[in-house]
Design an enzyme around this catalytic site. Structure first.
Site, PDB file in Angstrom:
ATOM      1  N   ASN A  52      -4.980  40.593 -13.985  1.00 27.79           N
ATOM      2  CA  ASN A  52      -4.489  39.210 -14.026  1.00 27.79           C
ATOM      3  C   ASN A  52      -2.970  39.297 -13.990  1.00 27.79           C
ATOM      4  OD1 ASN A  52      -3.687  36.627 -14.665  1.00 27.79           O
ATOM      5  ND2 ASN A  52      -5.027  36.409 -16.452  1.00 27.79           N
ATOM      6  N   LYS A  64      -1.834  41.511 -17.061  1.00 36.31           N
ATOM      7  CA  LYS A  64      -2.848  41.796 -18.071  1.00 36.31           C
ATOM      8  C   LYS A  64      -3.985  42.522 -17.368  1.00 36.31           C
ATOM      9  CE  LYS A  64      -1.862  37.497 -20.529  1.00 36.31           C
ATOM     10  NZ  LYS A  64      -2.361  36.146 -20.786  1.00 36.31           N
ATOM     11  N   ARG A  96      -7.632  38.158 -10.547  1.00 38.03           N
ATOM     12  CA  ARG A  96      -7.504  36.710 -10.707  1.00 38.03           C
ATOM     13  C   ARG A  96      -6.529  36.224  -9.644  1.00 38.03           C
ATOM     14  NH1 ARG A  96      -3.946  33.211 -14.905  1.00 38.03           N
ATOM     15  NH2 ARG A  96      -4.788  31.181 -14.344  1.00 38.03           N
ATOM     16  N   HIS A 148      -7.553  27.133 -13.468  1.00 33.02           N
ATOM     17  CA  HIS A 148      -8.231  27.645 -14.675  1.00 33.02           C
ATOM     18  C   HIS A 148      -9.757  27.526 -14.551  1.00 33.02           C
ATOM     19  CE1 HIS A 148      -4.404  26.334 -17.058  1.00 33.02           C
ATOM     20  NE2 HIS A 148      -4.342  27.632 -16.829  1.00 33.02           N
ATOM     21  N   HIS A 175      -8.633  23.515 -21.794  1.00 36.12           N
ATOM     22  CA  HIS A 175      -8.052  24.868 -21.752  1.00 36.12           C
ATOM     23  C   HIS A 175      -6.565  24.724 -22.052  1.00 36.12           C
ATOM     24  CE1 HIS A 175      -7.397  29.014 -19.982  1.00 36.12           C
ATOM     25  NE2 HIS A 175      -6.172  28.491 -19.927  1.00 36.12           N
ATOM     26  N   LEU A 176      -6.164  25.131 -23.262  1.00 34.12           N
ATOM     27  CA  LEU A 176      -4.774  24.938 -23.693  1.00 34.12           C
ATOM     28  C   LEU A 176      -4.123  26.299 -23.930  1.00 34.12           C
ATOM     29  CD1 LEU A 176      -5.522  22.118 -26.350  1.00 34.12           C
ATOM     30  CD2 LEU A 176      -5.130  21.855 -23.878  1.00 34.12           C
ATOM     31  N   ASN A 223      -0.738  28.844 -21.929  1.00 33.64           N
ATOM     32  CA  ASN A 223       0.612  28.555 -21.431  1.00 33.64           C
ATOM     33  C   ASN A 223       0.546  27.410 -20.443  1.00 33.64           C
ATOM     34  OD1 ASN A 223       2.452  30.248 -22.741  1.00 33.64           O
ATOM     35  ND2 ASN A 223       1.564  31.999 -21.675  1.00 33.64           N
ATOM     36  N   ARG A 265       5.772  23.310 -18.314  1.00 30.61           N
ATOM     37  CA  ARG A 265       5.550  22.346 -17.217  1.00 30.61           C
ATOM     38  C   ARG A 265       5.341  20.943 -17.760  1.00 30.61           C
ATOM     39  NH1 ARG A 265       0.805  25.884 -14.653  1.00 30.61           N
ATOM     40  NH2 ARG A 265       1.545  27.626 -15.886  1.00 30.61           N
ATOM     41  N   ASP A 285       6.388  28.140 -27.253  1.00 25.02           N
ATOM     42  CA  ASP A 285       5.304  28.721 -28.041  1.00 25.02           C
ATOM     43  C   ASP A 285       4.853  27.703 -29.095  1.00 25.02           C
ATOM     44  OD1 ASP A 285       3.833  30.145 -30.016  1.00 25.02           O
ATOM     45  OD2 ASP A 285       4.727  32.010 -29.287  1.00 25.02           O
ATOM     46  N   MET A 286       3.575  27.299 -29.025  1.00 25.61           N
ATOM     47  CA  MET A 286       3.086  26.258 -29.932  1.00 25.61           C
ATOM     48  C   MET A 286       3.237  26.653 -31.403  1.00 25.61           C
ATOM     49  SD  MET A 286       1.959  23.235 -30.319  1.00 25.61           S
ATOM     50  CE  MET A 286       1.265  22.479 -28.862  1.00 25.61           C
ATOM     51  N   GLY A 328      -5.228  30.018 -25.896  1.00 24.26           N
ATOM     52  CA  GLY A 328      -4.378  30.328 -27.051  1.00 24.26           C
ATOM     53  C   GLY A 328      -4.149  29.188 -28.019  1.00 24.26           C
ATOM     54  N   GLU A 374      -7.745  27.600 -29.196  1.00 14.73           N
ATOM     55  CA  GLU A 374      -8.522  28.444 -30.105  1.00 14.73           C
ATOM     56  C   GLU A 374      -7.860  28.595 -31.466  1.00 14.73           C
ATOM     57  OE1 GLU A 374      -9.267  32.191 -28.040  1.00 14.73           O
ATOM     58  OE2 GLU A 374      -9.733  31.040 -26.230  1.00 14.73           O
ATOM     59  N   GLU A 380     -11.755  34.976 -19.467  1.00 15.78           N
ATOM     60  CA  GLU A 380     -11.637  34.940 -18.002  1.00 15.78           C
ATOM     61  C   GLU A 380     -11.892  36.311 -17.403  1.00 15.78           C
ATOM     62  OE1 GLU A 380      -7.871  33.068 -18.966  1.00 15.78           O
ATOM     63  OE2 GLU A 380      -7.992  31.984 -17.073  1.00 15.78           O
TER      64      GLU A 380
HETATM   65  N1  LIG Z   1      -2.031  30.873 -34.007  1.00 13.06           N
HETATM   66  C1  LIG Z   1      -1.579  30.093 -33.042  1.00 13.06           C
HETATM   67  N2  LIG Z   1      -1.219  28.813 -33.283  1.00 13.06           N
HETATM   68  C2  LIG Z   1      -0.746  28.033 -32.317  1.00 13.06           C
HETATM   69  N3  LIG Z   1      -0.606  28.427 -31.048  1.00 13.06           N
HETATM   70  C3  LIG Z   1      -0.951  29.672 -30.733  1.00 13.06           C
HETATM   71  C4  LIG Z   1      -1.460  30.581 -31.699  1.00 13.06           C
HETATM   72  N4  LIG Z   1      -1.718  31.757 -31.084  1.00 13.06           N
HETATM   73  C5  LIG Z   1      -1.372  31.603 -29.771  1.00 13.06           C
HETATM   74  N5  LIG Z   1      -0.933  30.346 -29.555  1.00 13.06           N
HETATM   75  C6  LIG Z   1      -0.396  29.777 -28.315  1.00 13.06           C
HETATM   76  O1  LIG Z   1      -1.174  30.100 -27.197  1.00 13.06           O
HETATM   77  C7  LIG Z   1      -0.337  30.045 -26.032  1.00 13.06           C
HETATM   78  C8  LIG Z   1      -0.737  31.157 -25.078  1.00 13.06           C
HETATM   79  O2  LIG Z   1      -2.085  30.969 -24.741  1.00 13.06           O
HETATM   80  P1  LIG Z   1      -2.868  31.969 -23.778  1.00 13.06           P
HETATM   81  O3  LIG Z   1      -4.209  31.389 -23.556  1.00 13.06           O
HETATM   82  O4  LIG Z   1      -2.778  33.351 -24.308  1.00 13.06           O
HETATM   83  O5  LIG Z   1      -1.967  31.814 -22.494  1.00 13.06           O
HETATM   84  P2  LIG Z   1      -1.965  32.490 -21.083  1.00 13.06           P
HETATM   85  O6  LIG Z   1      -3.260  33.253 -20.930  1.00 13.06           O
HETATM   86  O7  LIG Z   1      -1.862  31.312 -20.173  1.00 13.06           O
HETATM   87  O8  LIG Z   1      -0.758  33.378 -21.070  1.00 13.06           O
HETATM   88  C9  LIG Z   1       1.101  30.153 -26.536  1.00 13.06           C
HETATM   89  O9  LIG Z   1       1.759  28.928 -26.319  1.00 13.06           O
HETATM   90  C10 LIG Z   1       0.955  30.357 -28.023  1.00 13.06           C
HETATM   91  O10 LIG Z   1       1.898  29.605 -28.695  1.00 13.06           O
HETATM   92  C1  LIG Z   2      -3.013  28.042 -13.251  1.00 16.83           C
HETATM   93  C2  LIG Z   2      -2.245  28.268 -14.492  1.00 16.83           C
HETATM   94  O1  LIG Z   2      -1.581  27.385 -14.981  1.00 16.83           O
HETATM   95  O2  LIG Z   2      -2.387  29.484 -15.066  1.00 16.83           O
HETATM   96  P1  LIG Z   2      -1.635  30.010 -16.385  1.00 16.83           P
HETATM   97  O3  LIG Z   2      -2.095  29.147 -17.517  1.00 16.83           O
HETATM   98  O4  LIG Z   2      -2.103  31.435 -16.492  1.00 16.83           O
HETATM   99  O5  LIG Z   2      -0.162  29.874 -16.129  1.00 16.83           O
HETATM  100 MG   LIG Z   3      -4.814  32.511 -19.890  1.00 20.38          MG
END
Ligand SMILES: Nc1ncnc2c1ncn2[C@@H]1O[C@H](COP(=O)(O)OP(=O)(O)O)[C@@H](O)[C@H]1O
Ligand SMILES: CC(=O)OP(=O)(O)O
Ligand SMILES: [Mg+2]
Length: 402
Positions: free
Chosen positions: A11, A18, A93, A182, A210-211, A213, A243, A284-285, A332, A335, A386
């Site tokens: 990915n 990753k 991916r 996604h 799906h929440l 990045n 975004r 970062d949330m 992220g 969950e 994924e």
């Molecule tokens: N314990 C947590 N509390 C709040 N947000 C979190 C926590 N752990 C991870 N996140 C958030 O999850 C997001 C990343 O999600 P993830 O699904 O890993 O993203 P991606 O796969 O798109 O890189 C980051 O914004 C991070 O802040």
């Molecule tokens: C499509 C997309 O936004 O993917 P990611 O969340 O990995 O940036």
């Molecule tokens: Mg992801």
């Protein structure tokens, strides 16, 4: 001869790679890891083999090619190298598959050319995906390489939801329509949620959030996607880390004509300097929640805007589906961030959507319900996977082809 059952999943993101090496016999991970901050001075590789110690390498990875070469070295050190006879396929991916790819696809030069042609509509993602593919093909030209597209699961969205209300000829000429992203996650999570509920996906209507990045919502009816929040590009819809999500297209003209920004500057603004980072300086949330908890007004506003948009989409998708059996949070933020889940569902009890505060506060890596027993709609947290879904689809394709 023992059958090859390992699939390497890559990915490749804009500044990270990753990877997971998955044994399809039981879905177990032989190894997993990531390379982050590619192209920066403080690059990092973290490799976690199933057997043995986790290893960290702190060094510069000039580009994706160097990062992938380092991944290959780490795997080889565990006797799991790309040369391993146990490897059946490499699954990639790929974010944008346009109108052509609605299923996992065996990669050849022509497929790569089509993914390249779609770069303008996935500028943050497709370029990195292509580098991942090219490096992997160079290292193992003999091995089947399979592209699994983020857009594929959304190919069932009806015309009324996929069509922008703009001049049809222009739209057709430039293939402007809503594709959605996604999809691999929405597909995996909607099926896992049905299992959690002990129900057949065919009889369920769900809203999946799906929440990560990037962030997106989808409405899934009978196991099929009928609406999703991302559009031509992964910019539409929910508020994300960097975004904007939905915004009046008129603001592009305004910022260009009145503000004097170029199109590239506006692209950069909406894709990389908006969302949570634009509103409060943090994408970062965890940081947003911490600062809001300390009374920081910018962080609080960022949280409020993020959650308001989510609640609006839950209501809209309720209307699209007519009946909702489950609301499912994943990735992220979905969950891990209990305050986001609580606020997104607040005030929706008239729709039968309620969150039990005690269940919501539980921290767990398992799929679980967070709605009270009397809730008419199941509210669930379901970890996405994924990589496993990509491995399954890649492995199935390779076996069908034999
Ligand atoms: N314990 C947590 N509390 C709040 N947000 C979190 C926590 N752990 C991870 N996140 C958030 O999850 C997001 C990343 O999600 P993830 O699904 O890993 O993203 P991606 O796969 O798109 O890189 C980051 O914004 C991070 O802040
Ligand atoms: C499509 C997309 O936004 O993917 P990611 O969340 O990995 O940036
Ligand atoms: Mg992801």
């Amino acid at each position: 001869m023992t059958e090859s059952t390992l699939v390497l999943v890559l990915n490749a993101g804009s500044s990270s790679v990753k990877y997971q090496l998955i044994d399809m016999l039981d879905g177990s991970r032989a190894a997993a890891g990531l390379v982050e901050r590619i192209g920066e001075v403080n690059g990092r590789l973290l490799h976690t083999p199933a057997r043995g110690e986790r290893r960290e390498r702190l060094r510069v990875f000039a580009d994706h090619a160097e990062a992938l070469a380092a991944v290959a070295e780490e795997l080889a050190a565990d006797d799991l190298g790309l040369g391993s006879p146990g490897l059946a396929a490499i699954g990639h991916r790929v974010v944008h598959g346009g109108q052509r790819f609605a299923a996992p696809t065996l990669i050849d030069d022509e497929v790569v050319a089509e993914i390249r042609r779609l770069i303008p509509v996935a500028p943050l993602h497709n370029p990195a995906n292509i580098v991942g593919i090219e490096v992997a093909r160079a290292l193992r030209p003999d091995l089947p390489q399979v592209a699994v597209f983020d857009t594929a699961f959304h190919s069932t969205v009806p015309e009324a939801a996929a069509t922008y209300a703009i001049d049809r000829k222009t739209a057709e000429q430039h293939r402007v329509r809503r594709y959605g992203f996604h999809g691999t996650s929405h597909q995996y999570v909607s099926r896992a949620a049905a299992r959690l509920l002990g129900r057949d996906p065919a009889e369920l209507n769900m809203i999946v959030l799906h929440l990560g990045n990037g962030a997106s919502a989808s409405a899934v009816s009978g196991g099929v996607c009928v609406e999703t929040s991302m559009g031509l590009t992964p910019l539409e819809g929910l508020v994300m880390g960097t975004r904007s999500g939905d915004a009046d297209p008129g603001l592009v003209f305004h910022l260009h004509r009145v503000g004097g920004l170029t199109i590239d500057e506006i692209d950069d603004l909406l894709n990389r300097r908006s969302g949570l980072v634009g509103l409060c300086g943090d994408n970062d949330m965890r940081e947003v929640l911490r600062r809001a908890g300390e009374g920081d007004g910018d962080a609080q506003l960022a949280f409020d805007v993020y959650v308001h948009r989510l609640r609006k989409y839950i209501g809209a998708y309720y209307a699209v589906l007519g009946r909702v059996d489950a609301v499912v949070f994943t990735a992220g933020v979905g969950e891990n961030a209990a305050p986001v889940r609580e606020a997104a569902c607040a005030g929706l009890s008239a729709l039968g959507i309620e969150v039990d505060p005690a269940l919501n506060a539980v921290r767990s890596g398992a799929a679980r319900l967070i709605s009270p027993d009397h809730g008419r709609v199941a509210v669930a947290v379901v970890p996405t996977d994924e990589e496993l879904e990509i491995a399954r689809q890649a492995f199935a394709l390779v076996h069908d082809d034999i």
